[in-house]
Design an enzyme around this catalytic site. Structure first.
Site, mmCIF file in Angstrom:
data_model
loop_
_atom_site.group_PDB
_atom_site.id
_atom_site.type_symbol
_atom_site.label_atom_id
_atom_site.label_comp_id
_atom_site.label_asym_id
_atom_site.label_seq_id
_atom_site.Cartn_x
_atom_site.Cartn_y
_atom_site.Cartn_z
ATOM 1 C CD GLU A 33 46.484 66.459 1.515
ATOM 2 O OE1 GLU A 33 45.323 66.055 1.621
ATOM 3 O OE2 GLU A 33 47.456 65.776 1.861
ATOM 4 C CG HIS A 36 39.081 57.276 -27.944
ATOM 5 N ND1 HIS A 36 38.697 57.024 -29.252
ATOM 6 C CD2 HIS A 36 40.409 57.007 -27.893
ATOM 7 C CE1 HIS A 36 39.746 56.593 -29.941
ATOM 8 N NE2 HIS A 36 40.801 56.575 -29.135
ATOM 9 C CE LYS A 86 40.389 65.189 7.898
ATOM 10 N NZ LYS A 86 41.758 65.094 8.430
HETATM 11 O O1 PA5 Z 1 49.324 64.024 3.155
HETATM 12 C C1 PA5 Z 1 48.694 63.946 4.210
HETATM 13 O O2 PA5 Z 1 49.172 64.326 5.272
HETATM 14 C C2 PA5 Z 1 47.309 63.342 4.248
HETATM 15 O O3 PA5 Z 1 46.883 62.972 2.984
HETATM 16 C C3 PA5 Z 1 47.282 62.117 5.133
HETATM 17 O O4 PA5 Z 1 48.199 61.188 4.649
HETATM 18 C C4 PA5 Z 1 45.905 61.493 5.197
HETATM 19 O O5 PA5 Z 1 44.972 62.442 5.605
HETATM 20 C C5 PA5 Z 1 45.895 60.319 6.156
HETATM 21 O O6 PA5 Z 1 46.303 60.714 7.427
HETATM 22 P P1 PA5 Z 1 46.709 59.665 8.525
HETATM 23 O O7 PA5 Z 1 47.904 58.931 8.060
HETATM 24 O O8 PA5 Z 1 46.968 60.488 9.756
HETATM 25 O O9 PA5 Z 1 45.516 58.743 8.703
#
Ligand code: PA5
Length: 449
Positions: free
Chosen positions: A286, A307, A421
């Site tokens: 990410e 394996h 989304k």
């Molecule tokens: O790293 C990030 O920002 C995302 O992975 C969020 O942690 C994830 O989308 C969850 O978001 P939130 O804590 O707003 O529910």
């Protein structure tokens, strides 16, 4: 100098990256380090994690431990609801530091809201029916779909079971300190809360209450975890690959990427590392996968995966480099017993410990993969302690942040996660998305989906 419990060895890469080439990358390490420390790079508003281990007040840890003790007293199951960075850090820590089987853990910490699946939640609620339950809902934004809908179901279940007042006393919300839907709900319902610092993004939040509270409930020392991260601050800083362990790993990743090794496999030899790998995968993927660049992070669990994907690693496309994450000390040592019949021809291993066998599986695999053309480094991790894990968490956070800057991306945003989304919301009929929904429906029809 901090007691260093992890080390990164890149010596095996000398035939691919000469020492001179690595030295030349010192400039890139210095530039990235300076941008982080001086907060002059992209995403500078989200650098709260950088000094968190040193700035976390003792009183914060005491408050988390106190609430965790109260929950341990009151409940024998804690359901943590969250996804991505609001889930993976706590899951990684608990899996790495606790006994292998959930049934052996007390109280049991369960996770929900990291998928969209009725069976999972229904089965979980069935399982905890006979237990005393508490809930930790974790979301910085407070509006993420997966934890949001899971929390609706679990909140309704809690209120039905305990009544609204008692249910509210068993729900803890970890969220933005001031704003957002979950903060407001917590105020309205009177939930206890923990703040997620505004300047810490989800995947860098394991050392905030997001990770620390569930981990404390699981009976793990959060002081040790944070102390470990503070140790790592001292060996993950500086402008050279010699001084800065995180900088060296970041430099190696970027040099290999530029040579066409576009996928990194983080391979472990211990099942307890599985979720550390999952946490790392999110952190790296990410943070770096944007602007049509980024090292693809993959994980393998050896020897299990030897394996299955071992064949691919040995002889597949040569665009992969490998980081072996090796544990130096397990908690138990079992030896192979001798049998007089020796029908399986394994008597030659009699008396050897599983660790000796695993160590040689690791050495054999490493050498085979190098011979097969996979550039490989080794990350050694001393033991399964909270202090060591704290070092590992911070090392990876710092390394990925530096590596992201070397890749010239903003490691602290995630604009790409909005695309699915937007489509999903439109398809589900969210207000204001009728036009997009119509377009998507046409495409769906055309594709026969
Ligand atoms: O790293 C990030 O920002 C995302 O992975 C969020 O942690 C994830 O989308 C969850 O978001 P939130 O804590 O707003 O529910």
């Amino acid at each position: 100098m901090a007691n260093t419990r992890i080390s990164y060895n890149s010596n095996l890469l000398h035939n691919i990256i000469s020492p001179e080439e690595l030295q030349q990358f010192n400039d890139a390490v210095a530039v990235a380090e300076t941008a982080l420390v001086k907060r002059s790079g992209p995403g500078a508003d989200f650098l709260g994690w950088l000094n968190l281990p040193a700035t976390t007040e003792k009183s914060t840890l005491v408050a988390i431990d106190a609430k965790a003790a109260e929950i341990r007293e009151k409940a024998d199951a804690l359901i943590c609801i969250g996804i991505g960075g609001s889930y993976l850090g706590a899951k990684a820590a608990i899996e790495f530091l606790s006994p292998s089987f959930e049934a052996l853990r007390k109280p049991r910490v369960f996770f929900a809201g990291h998928s969209i699946n009725s069976d999972y939640i229904a089965d979980l609620l069935d399982l905890v029916t006979e237990r005393s339950v508490a809930v930790n809902v974790i979301s910085k934004s407070g509006t993420t779909t997966e934890p949001g809908i899971a929390f609706r179901v679990i909140r309704q279940w809690m209120e039905k079971r305990y009544g609204s007042k008692e249910a509210a006393s068993r729900i803890i919300a970890t969220t933005d300190p001031c704003k957002g839907a979950l903060r407001q709900l917590a105020i309205d319902e009177g939930y206890a809360t923990f703040p997620i610092p505004e300047d810490v993004g989800g995947r860098f939040s394991v050392l905030t209450p997001v990770g620390l509270f569930p981990v404390a409930v699981a009976g793990i020392s959060i002081s040790d975890l944070v102390a470990g991260a503070a140790d790592a601050m001292s060996f993950c800083k500086g402008h050279t690959v010699e001084d800065n362990m995180a900088g060296r790993y970041a430099a190696i990743r970027n040099i290999l990427f530029r040579k066409g090794y576009t996928t990194e496999v983080l391979a472990n030899f211990q099942p307890q590392f599985h979720f550390v790998g999952e946490w790392w995968k999110q952190l790296a993927g990410e943070s770096e996968g944007k602007n049509n660049t980024g090292i693809f992070p993959a994980t393998l669990d050896y020897t299990t995966d030897l394996h299955s994907l071992g064949q691919w690693m040995q002889e597949g496309v040569r665009n992969v480099f490998e980081t072996f994450m090796v544990l130096r000390k397990t908690r138990h040592t079992l030896a192979v017993p001798e049998f007089t019949d020796d029908s399986d021809n394994l008597n030659y291993l009699a008396g050897s410990s599983f660790e000796t066998i695993n160590e040689n599986a690791y050495r054999g695999t490493l050498l085979a993969h190098i011979d097969g053309g996979v550039p490989s480094g080794v990350l050694s991790v001393d033991d399964r302690s909270a202090r060591t894990l704290g070092q590992l968490f911070y090392f990876f956070e710092k390394a990925i942040a530096l590596s992201g800057y070397m890749l010239r991306v903003n490691p602290f945003d995630q604009p790409g996660v909005e695309a699915y989304k937007k489509n999903m919301f439109a398809l589900l009929g969210k207000k204001g998305s009728a036009e997009l929904a119509a377009k998507l429906s046409l495409r769906i029809g055309g594709l026969g989906l």
